[in-house]
Design an enzyme around this catalytic site. Structure first.
Site, short mmCIF file in Angstrom:
data_model
loop_
_atom_site.label_atom_id
_atom_site.label_comp_id
_atom_site.label_asym_id
_atom_site.label_seq_id
_atom_site.Cartn_x
_atom_site.Cartn_y
_atom_site.Cartn_z
CG ASP A 95 -6.62 -2.26 -4.22
OD1 ASP A 95 -7.28 -1.54 -3.45
OD2 ASP A 95 -5.39 -2.38 -4.14
CB CYS B 296 -0.97 -0.04 1.17
SG CYS B 296 -2.19 1.30 1.14
CG HIS C 278 -5.56 -2.40 -0.52
ND1 HIS C 278 -4.85 -1.73 -1.49
CD2 HIS C 278 -4.99 -2.05 0.67
CE1 HIS C 278 -3.90 -1.00 -0.92
NE2 HIS C 278 -3.97 -1.19 0.40
#
Length: 419
Positions: free
Chosen positions: A325, A234, A360
């Site tokens: 995501d 991330c 994600h």
């Protein structure tokens, strides 16, 4: 008179102790043929919340149920999926909302109690008496892995010592479980804290912070200084891409980015990046379930015109993305990065893994899937419910497959002779 002895059902789970990315197998014996049973797993997290999963089975003609052979007909997972007892875990009914299961104390195992119950149950397990129970321990740290706190030159992190070397930039805060697991597979790994350590301002967290951390790792006497990698998740991936593209200090042999993007260059401090995002907070979308979809904000940032110049990257780069995501536009970013690198002549360094219906949070194998959880936005300090995306079974597949390929990628490039 001699009567026929009554045998009790037996449950075997092997291995009793293993790493979290290691599969286990369960076998139930001494059942009547064609008996309906429920296999149930229960775990109490480090946050004291209880998580469970369960599958519905029917014993075969021998009175047995075998995880790698028989199908679950219902429950939190279906099919021949023995690890479904882990990856389909969810908070038990009545739990707090928006929970996420994360290991905080990596030197204590994840203890999972697996039980078999008569009939096909979907609730009320605590009110029932199991036919048999077994406990398995899931570890992030293998025997022999050493942990050292890093408190040097204002750098805050944790070093797990093994053989080869990488620096792990997690999502934020000091998150150790992935680094510990990497070390358990032979990689000395530093988990780096960078979202405003307690004695440091966020304004001071810039490129030099990560370069100093890299130098600390490179100069450690137990580290192979010419066999370093960078791995990020991330925001950690955003930072990793910026560092390997522009830094004159950070020169790794390879880089892994999970659910990241090149659309948010970290060319100044993190506080300036967050301020830019705060100015575009109106682009956040909230769905009908009051869950925040973050990806649209990233796509709206004006700094797209100043996106990370990945054409400058000189080391092998692995991108790991889920196509559902909802937090980062990782798939769109990967496609654009591929075009940029093709134009720059370094496309041969890029490998992209894109997983259908994965979200994600691509965690180590068999971690539960979290489609949405509680989250605090770093740039507003507001507590929200973040929609991460993904569907449980395909997301579980993505985590298992991606982890194998990440390890293979690291071994390939960190064990090869440096030219």
């Amino acid at each position: 008179m001699i009567g026929r002895s009554r045998t009790c059902p037996l449950l075997s789970v092997q291995p009793v102790r293993g790493l979290v990315d290691e599969k286990f197998q369960f076998v139930v014996t001494n059942l009547p043929p064609n008996q309906k049973v429920t296999l149930h797993s229960l775990h109490q997290s480090d946050d004291k919340d209880f998580w469970e999963a369960f599958g519905h089975y029917v014993s075969d003609e021998h009175g047995s149920v075998t995880g790698f052979k028989h199908e679950s007909l219902g429950g939190t997972y279906e099919g021949t999926e023995p690890m479904g007892l882990l990856w389909s875990m969810r908070p038990i009914p009545g739990s707090r909302h928006g929970l996420r299961l994360r290991k905080r104390d990596i030197f204590r195992p994840m203890e999972v109690c697996i039980s078999v119950y008569s009939g096909h149950l979907s609730q009320g397990f605590s009110q029932q008496t199991p036919l048999a129970t077994s406990v398995t321990e899931r570890w992030y740290v293998a025997p022999g892995v050493k942990r050292f706190n890093i408190r040097e030159k204002e750098i805050r992190g944790t070093l797990f010592l093994s053989i080869l070397t990488l620096i792990h930039i997690p999502r934020g805060g000091l998150v150790e479980y992935r680094s510990a697991l990497l070390a358990s597979h032979g990689f000395a790994s530093m988990a780096l804290e960078y979202l405003a350590p307690e004695d440091m301002r966020l304004e001071d967290t810039d490129a030099s912070y990560f370069e100093k951390a890299y130098q600390i790792l490179k100069n450690h006497p137990m580290v192979k200084k010419d066999h370093l990698a960078v791995l990020g998740l991330c925001l950690g991936s955003v930072i990793a891409l910026s560092m390997v593209s522009y830094s004159k200090v950070i020169k790794p042999q390879c880089c892994v980015c999970i659910s990241g993007s090149h659309l948010m260059p970290v060319d100044k401090s993190l506080s300036e990046l967050f301020e830019e995002m705060k100015n575009h907070a109106d682009k956040l979308y909230v769905n009908e379930n009051n869950q925040v979809i973050h990806r649209n904000l990233i796509l709206s940032l004006p700094c797209q015109s100043a996106k990370v110049d990945v054409g400058r990257i000189k080391c092998p780069l692995l991108l790991v993305n889920g196509d559902d995501d909802q937090t980062i536009p990782a798939v769109e970013s990967a496609e654009d990065m591929a075009m940029m690198m093709e134009k720059a002549g370094n496309r041969h360094l890029l490998e992209i893994l894109t997983y259908p219906d994965a979200g994600h949070l691509i965690e180590p194998p068999y971690s539960p899937h979290f489609r949405a959880t509680n989250f605090k936005l770093q740039w507003t300090k507001e507590r929200i419910v973040m929609l991460w995306g993904g569907q449980t079974k395909p997301h579980a597949y993505a985590q298992e497959d991606a982890w194998k390929k990440i390890l293979a990628f690291l071994w390939q490039h960190l064990s090869a002779p440096v030219t």
